[in-house]
Scaffold this motif. Structure first.
Motif, mmCIF file in Angstrom:
data_model
loop_
_atom_site.group_PDB
_atom_site.id
_atom_site.type_symbol
_atom_site.label_atom_id
_atom_site.label_comp_id
_atom_site.label_asym_id
_atom_site.label_seq_id
_atom_site.Cartn_x
_atom_site.Cartn_y
_atom_site.Cartn_z
ATOM 1 N N ALA A 105 0.954 -1.229 0.029
ATOM 2 C CA ALA A 105 0.259 0.366 -0.417
ATOM 3 C C ALA A 105 1.086 1.088 0.080
ATOM 4 N N GLU A 106 2.066 1.476 0.919
ATOM 5 C CA GLU A 106 2.826 2.543 0.795
ATOM 6 C C GLU A 106 3.554 2.756 -1.181
ATOM 7 N N LEU A 107 3.674 1.398 -1.724
ATOM 8 C CA LEU A 107 4.127 1.475 -2.330
ATOM 9 C C LEU A 107 3.711 2.083 -3.964
ATOM 10 N N ALA A 108 1.995 1.606 -2.928
ATOM 11 C CA ALA A 108 0.875 2.538 -4.454
ATOM 12 C C ALA A 108 0.997 4.174 -4.013
ATOM 13 N N GLN A 109 0.995 4.038 -2.597
ATOM 14 C CA GLN A 109 0.961 5.454 -2.523
ATOM 15 C C GLN A 109 2.158 6.611 -3.177
ATOM 16 N N ALA A 110 2.958 5.505 -3.425
ATOM 17 C CA ALA A 110 3.918 6.892 -3.541
ATOM 18 C C ALA A 110 4.191 6.768 -5.939
ATOM 19 N N ILE A 111 3.773 5.846 -5.721
ATOM 20 C CA ILE A 111 2.992 6.074 -8.089
ATOM 21 C C ILE A 111 1.932 6.886 -7.767
ATOM 22 N N GLY A 112 0.742 7.307 -6.293
ATOM 23 C CA GLY A 112 -0.235 7.308 -6.822
ATOM 24 C C GLY A 112 0.124 9.317 -7.214
ATOM 25 N N HIS A 113 0.168 9.500 -7.709
ATOM 26 C CA HIS A 113 0.557 11.197 -8.368
ATOM 27 C C HIS A 113 0.866 10.927 -9.672
ATOM 28 N N PRO A 114 0.566 11.680 -10.604
ATOM 29 C CA PRO A 114 0.100 11.838 -11.937
ATOM 30 C C PRO A 114 1.739 12.469 -11.958
ATOM 31 N N HIS A 115 2.439 13.180 -11.348
ATOM 32 C CA HIS A 115 3.568 14.017 -12.002
ATOM 33 C C HIS A 115 4.673 12.912 -11.166
ATOM 34 N N ARG A 116 4.095 11.667 -9.733
ATOM 35 C CA ARG A 116 5.323 10.917 -10.033
ATOM 36 C C ARG A 116 5.087 9.415 -11.230
ATOM 37 N N LEU A 117 3.981 9.836 -11.626
ATOM 38 C CA LEU A 117 3.778 8.799 -12.894
ATOM 39 C C LEU A 117 4.740 9.402 -14.339
ATOM 40 N N GLU A 118 4.807 10.485 -14.100
ATOM 41 C CA GLU A 118 5.204 11.013 -15.267
ATOM 42 C C GLU A 118 7.172 11.515 -15.558
ATOM 43 N N LEU A 119 7.009 11.342 -14.279
ATOM 44 C CA LEU A 119 9.005 11.603 -13.663
ATOM 45 C C LEU A 119 9.265 9.905 -13.862
ATOM 46 N N LEU A 120 8.782 8.545 -13.455
ATOM 47 C CA LEU A 120 9.306 7.254 -13.837
ATOM 48 C C LEU A 120 9.419 7.361 -15.485
ATOM 49 N N GLU A 121 8.020 7.628 -16.152
ATOM 50 C CA GLU A 121 8.273 7.137 -17.297
ATOM 51 C C GLU A 121 9.460 7.593 -18.359
ATOM 52 N N CYS A 122 9.586 9.017 -17.753
ATOM 53 C CA CYS A 122 10.749 9.800 -18.621
ATOM 54 C C CYS A 122 12.071 9.073 -18.111
ATOM 55 N N LEU A 123 12.113 8.676 -16.318
ATOM 56 C CA LEU A 123 13.085 7.847 -16.407
ATOM 57 C C LEU A 123 13.409 6.532 -17.001
ATOM 58 N N ALA A 124 12.565 5.940 -16.977
ATOM 59 C CA ALA A 124 12.364 4.536 -18.517
ATOM 60 C C ALA A 124 12.923 4.448 -19.532
ATOM 61 N N GLN A 125 13.421 6.111 -19.656
ATOM 62 C CA GLN A 125 13.987 5.958 -20.910
ATOM 63 C C GLN A 125 16.151 5.987 -20.769
ATOM 64 N N ALA A 126 15.648 6.928 -20.063
ATOM 65 C CA ALA A 126 17.935 6.996 -19.434
ATOM 66 C C ALA A 126 17.781 8.000 -18.329
ATOM 67 N N GLN A 127 19.229 8.020 -17.591
ATOM 68 C CA GLN A 127 19.026 8.372 -16.641
ATOM 69 C C GLN A 127 18.759 10.324 -17.072
ATOM 70 N N HIS A 128 18.479 10.923 -15.866
ATOM 71 C CA HIS A 128 18.296 12.446 -15.549
ATOM 72 C C HIS A 128 18.110 12.974 -14.493
ATOM 73 N N ASN A 129 18.852 14.216 -14.739
ATOM 74 C CA ASN A 129 18.777 14.747 -13.513
ATOM 75 C C ASN A 129 17.662 15.981 -12.972
ATOM 76 N N VAL A 130 17.307 16.683 -12.293
ATOM 77 C CA VAL A 130 16.609 17.007 -11.462
ATOM 78 C C VAL A 130 16.166 18.165 -12.404
ATOM 79 N N GLU A 131 17.209 19.211 -12.690
ATOM 80 C CA GLU A 131 16.500 19.948 -14.029
ATOM 81 C C GLU A 131 16.347 19.304 -14.785
ATOM 82 N N GLU A 132 16.496 18.220 -15.533
ATOM 83 C CA GLU A 132 16.149 17.704 -17.342
ATOM 84 C C GLU A 132 14.301 17.240 -16.203
#
Length: 223
Positions: free
Chosen positions: A15-42
């Protein structure tokens, strides 16, 4: 001790894991990181967030062991913590969402299927056509994502540069554009632009992550 206690503990952690991904911005960040490493600014630039908000979301994902930081020089680069497992989690969430949520189904239909667009290319169809040399591949993701991995022989022309580099493309060959995945709009916008200029263009349905997950060959800029 109750026999149900270990199960309750496991479900609590899930449930804690589900809560961690339960936000649209965090899902978008995960999708982006599935492509490549990124720094915070990118990541902030891609998501439209401030660097501070991006950093806060990353810390939540880090505590859930979904992302991991790595210092390189003056930058801290983030990547998925367990690429295959986290990518599979995102894929499963996307599939269940498309099946269960009528709004998501309608959005996908309206944006990706309607508006006179040609049917997207499947991975299997594209693989066969690449063997015949019948298409030009265009990767419309940013350069650093392309450098970390791309389809064999693909040209890297980021979407915001595409109109300036149309001369690199032939009117006599069909173009297949791809980006970050089935919900990424970059390839859809690229195809719309190319078609408006008279090119024969389609998009790869599942994008780079789907191609990679299916076990097809990929290349890197250093290869």
């Amino acid at each position: 001790m109750s026999q149900s206690r270990p199960k309750e503990t496991i479900f609590s952690k899930l449930a804690e894991l589900a809560q961690a991904i339960g936000h649209p911005h965090r899902l978008e960040l995960l999708e982006c990181l599935a492509q490549a490493q990124h720094n915070v600014e990118e990541l902030a630039q891609v998501s439209g967030l401030t660097a501070a908000n991006t950093s806060r979301h990353l810390q939540i994902l880090r505590r859930a062991r979904l992302v991991a930081p790595e210092r390189q020089g003056k930058y801290v680069l983030y990547s998925l913590d367990g690429h295959n497992e986290v990518s599979a989690l995102l894929k499963a969430l996307r599939c269940v969402g498309e099946r269960n949520l009528a709004e998501a189904q309608q959005l996908m239909q309206d944006y990706f299927s309607n508006r006179g667009a040609l049917e997207p290319v499947t991975q299997e169809e594209l693989f066969a056509r690449l063997q015949d040399g019948a298409v030009t591949l265009v990767d419309v993701r940013p350069e650093h994502e392309y450098a970390d991995g791309h389809l064999p022989g693909a040209l890297n022309i980021p979407l915001d540069q595409l109109e300036k580099h149309l001369s690199r493309l032939s009117m006599n060959r069909e173009i297949v554009a791809y980006c970050r995945g089935p919900h990424c709009v970059l390839s859809k916008e690229a195809v719309s632009l190319l078609q408006s200029k008279g090119f024969r263009a389609r998009r790869l349905k599942k994008g780079f992550p789907g191609w990679k997950a299916a076990g097809y060959k990929i290349e890197t800029a250093a290869a």
